[in-house]
Design a protein around this motif. Structure first.
Motif, mmCIF file in Angstrom:
data_model
loop_
_atom_site.group_PDB
_atom_site.id
_atom_site.type_symbol
_atom_site.label_atom_id
_atom_site.label_comp_id
_atom_site.label_asym_id
_atom_site.label_seq_id
_atom_site.Cartn_x
_atom_site.Cartn_y
_atom_site.Cartn_z
ATOM 1 N N GLY A 43 99.673 15.066 24.112
ATOM 2 C CA GLY A 43 99.710 16.057 25.186
ATOM 3 C C GLY A 43 101.099 16.188 25.784
ATOM 4 O O GLY A 43 101.565 17.300 26.070
ATOM 5 N N GLU A 44 101.778 15.052 25.961
ATOM 6 C CA GLU A 44 103.140 15.082 26.489
ATOM 7 C C GLU A 44 104.097 15.770 25.518
ATOM 8 O O GLU A 44 104.971 16.545 25.930
ATOM 9 C CB GLU A 44 103.613 13.660 26.776
ATOM 10 C CG GLU A 44 102.853 12.977 27.915
ATOM 11 C CD GLU A 44 103.282 11.544 28.122
ATOM 12 O OE1 GLU A 44 104.100 11.051 27.320
ATOM 13 O OE2 GLU A 44 102.804 10.904 29.081
ATOM 14 N N LEU A 45 103.918 15.486 24.220
ATOM 15 C CA LEU A 45 104.772 16.114 23.208
ATOM 16 C C LEU A 45 104.530 17.620 23.146
ATOM 17 O O LEU A 45 105.485 18.400 22.989
ATOM 18 C CB LEU A 45 104.515 15.482 21.836
ATOM 19 C CG LEU A 45 104.925 14.017 21.669
ATOM 20 C CD1 LEU A 45 104.591 13.526 20.274
ATOM 21 C CD2 LEU A 45 106.417 13.831 21.950
ATOM 22 N N GLU A 46 103.280 18.026 23.262
ATOM 23 C CA GLU A 46 102.972 19.457 23.250
ATOM 24 C C GLU A 46 103.585 20.150 24.461
ATOM 25 O O GLU A 46 104.048 21.297 24.361
ATOM 26 C CB GLU A 46 101.460 19.664 23.220
ATOM 27 C CG GLU A 46 100.831 19.334 21.872
ATOM 28 C CD GLU A 46 99.329 19.533 21.870
ATOM 29 O OE1 GLU A 46 98.746 19.618 22.977
ATOM 30 O OE2 GLU A 46 98.742 19.586 20.768
ATOM 31 N N GLU A 47 103.599 19.458 25.594
ATOM 32 C CA GLU A 47 104.226 20.026 26.794
ATOM 33 C C GLU A 47 105.723 20.205 26.586
ATOM 34 O O GLU A 47 106.298 21.248 26.944
ATOM 35 C CB GLU A 47 103.965 19.117 27.993
ATOM 36 C CG GLU A 47 104.476 19.681 29.311
ATOM 37 C CD GLU A 47 104.144 18.795 30.495
ATOM 38 O OE1 GLU A 47 104.707 19.019 31.573
ATOM 39 O OE2 GLU A 47 103.310 17.870 30.338
ATOM 40 N N GLU A 48 106.360 19.191 25.992
ATOM 41 C CA GLU A 48 107.797 19.295 25.688
ATOM 42 C C GLU A 48 108.063 20.403 24.678
ATOM 43 O O GLU A 48 109.085 21.102 24.762
ATOM 44 C CB GLU A 48 108.307 17.955 25.151
ATOM 45 C CG GLU A 48 108.315 16.828 26.169
ATOM 46 C CD GLU A 48 109.289 17.076 27.302
ATOM 47 O OE1 GLU A 48 110.301 17.776 27.091
ATOM 48 O OE2 GLU A 48 109.036 16.574 28.418
ATOM 49 N N MET A 49 107.152 20.559 23.729
ATOM 50 C CA MET A 49 107.305 21.612 22.729
ATOM 51 C C MET A 49 107.245 22.991 23.385
ATOM 52 O O MET A 49 108.034 23.882 23.058
ATOM 53 C CB MET A 49 106.221 21.487 21.659
ATOM 54 C CG MET A 49 106.311 22.538 20.556
ATOM 55 S SD MET A 49 105.016 22.353 19.311
ATOM 56 C CE MET A 49 103.562 22.774 20.291
ATOM 57 N N MET A 50 106.321 23.168 24.338
ATOM 58 C CA MET A 50 106.217 24.439 25.034
ATOM 59 C C MET A 50 107.465 24.717 25.869
ATOM 60 O O MET A 50 107.930 25.861 25.946
ATOM 61 C CB MET A 50 104.978 24.429 25.934
ATOM 62 C CG MET A 50 103.665 24.434 25.165
ATOM 63 S SD MET A 50 103.525 25.820 24.014
ATOM 64 C CE MET A 50 103.680 27.220 25.123
ATOM 65 N N ILE A 51 108.004 23.664 26.481
ATOM 66 C CA ILE A 51 109.249 23.829 27.243
ATOM 67 C C ILE A 51 110.369 24.293 26.327
ATOM 68 O O ILE A 51 111.139 25.202 26.665
ATOM 69 C CB ILE A 51 109.630 22.505 27.945
ATOM 70 C CG1 ILE A 51 108.632 22.185 29.057
ATOM 71 C CG2 ILE A 51 111.049 22.585 28.515
ATOM 72 C CD1 ILE A 51 108.836 20.821 29.697
ATOM 73 N N ALA A 52 110.455 23.666 25.145
ATOM 74 C CA ALA A 52 111.498 24.038 24.178
ATOM 75 C C ALA A 52 111.323 25.490 23.730
ATOM 76 O O ALA A 52 112.300 26.248 23.626
ATOM 77 C CB ALA A 52 111.463 23.092 22.986
ATOM 78 N N HIS A 53 110.077 25.900 23.471
ATOM 79 C CA HIS A 53 109.825 27.288 23.067
ATOM 80 C C HIS A 53 110.215 28.262 24.184
ATOM 81 O O HIS A 53 110.804 29.325 23.916
ATOM 82 C CB HIS A 53 108.349 27.469 22.713
ATOM 83 C CG HIS A 53 107.987 27.003 21.342
ATOM 84 N ND1 HIS A 53 108.579 27.517 20.199
ATOM 85 C CD2 HIS A 53 107.092 26.076 20.903
ATOM 86 C CE1 HIS A 53 108.071 26.935 19.125
ATOM 87 N NE2 HIS A 53 107.177 26.043 19.525
ATOM 88 N N ASN A 54 109.898 27.909 25.424
ATOM 89 C CA ASN A 54 110.269 28.762 26.553
ATOM 90 C C ASN A 54 111.784 28.870 26.698
ATOM 91 O O ASN A 54 112.315 29.943 27.029
ATOM 92 C CB ASN A 54 109.656 28.232 27.847
ATOM 93 C CG ASN A 54 108.150 28.407 27.905
ATOM 94 O OD1 ASN A 54 107.600 29.289 27.246
ATOM 95 N ND2 ASN A 54 107.472 27.567 28.675
ATOM 96 N N LYS A 55 112.464 27.751 26.457
ATOM 97 C CA LYS A 55 113.925 27.772 26.520
ATOM 98 C C LYS A 55 114.510 28.675 25.444
ATOM 99 O O LYS A 55 115.495 29.388 25.686
ATOM 100 C CB LYS A 55 114.473 26.350 26.356
ATOM 101 C CG LYS A 55 114.206 25.431 27.538
ATOM 102 C CD LYS A 55 114.983 25.840 28.779
ATOM 103 C CE LYS A 55 114.803 24.844 29.904
ATOM 104 N NZ LYS A 55 115.553 25.234 31.121
#
Length: 214
Positions: A43-55
């Protein structure tokens, strides 16, 4: 005599079955705990992945805005140069036009440098070529290419975690079946072995996914 032997066999089967049920229950609890931990990390990795996609999206928009400004300045430069070439500018105004041309060329170069830094990141260009600040600080830009690479790494890691959790779920199901089949110790042992193998694969995939995470 036969009745005694039959009773003894029944007792042995019952004891073996209870032992298998106990082992299956412990393994279910163990792999369920590991799956919960994997879900939390995933879940934490998926959150970081979404942040990266948003960036990536935000920085791409930023890059596009710089491209538009650069295109406008290039058009302005073409107009100013065309104005000089036509010869309609009076002699006393030629100097000011040339100054404007020099300023526009400087701005075009600045936009090009800013675009490069936004694309590749401050860490990947020499310090003297830093052109774009972030919240007033120079050298802090993480480029679009870097965010895309991070998003891909997080995505690959989460896929391994998802696969690992699938094997944890399979092992839990096998454990549940092992408990249900209480009158066949041999079959219970087979399910326990399959359960351990499946759980071990889940552990390996989860650990592999964790090592892949940035």
């Amino acid at each position: 005599m036969l009745q005694t032997k039959k009773n003894t066999d029944t007792v042995e089967v019952s004891v073996a079955s209870e032992r298998a049920e106990a082992v299956g229950g412990v393994l279910i609890a163990f792999f369920a705990a590991l799956m919960a931990i994997s879900q939390m990390i995933n879940g934490e990795l998926e959150e970081e992945m979404m942040i990266a996609h948003n960036k990536v999206v935000n920085y791409s928009s930023w890059y596009q805005s710089k491209s538009i400004k650069e295109s406008l300045k290039e058009s302005e430069l073409d107009n100013l140069q065309a104005l000089l070439e036509t010869g309609i500018v009076q002699e006393e105004n030629i100097g000011s036009i040339q100054v404007k041309i020099a300023n526009v060329e400087k701005q075009i170069k600045k936009y090009a440098s800013e675009k490069t830094e936004i694309l590749v990141g401050s860490a990947n260009i020499p310090q003297e070529e830093w052109a774009q600040d972030l919240d007033g600080e120079m050298g802090k830009i993480v480029g679009i290419n870097e965010w895309e690479a991070l998003a891909e790494e997080y995505d690959f890691a989460t896929k391994k975690f998802d696969l690992g959790m699938l094997f944890f779920q399979i092992s839990i199901v096998l454990g549940a079946v092992c408990i249900i089949i209480y009158d066949n110790p041999l079959l219970q042992k087979t399910f326990i072995i399959c359960m351990i193998i499946s759980g071990f694969i889940g552990i390996l995939l989860s650990v592999y996914g964790y090592t892949l995470a940035p």
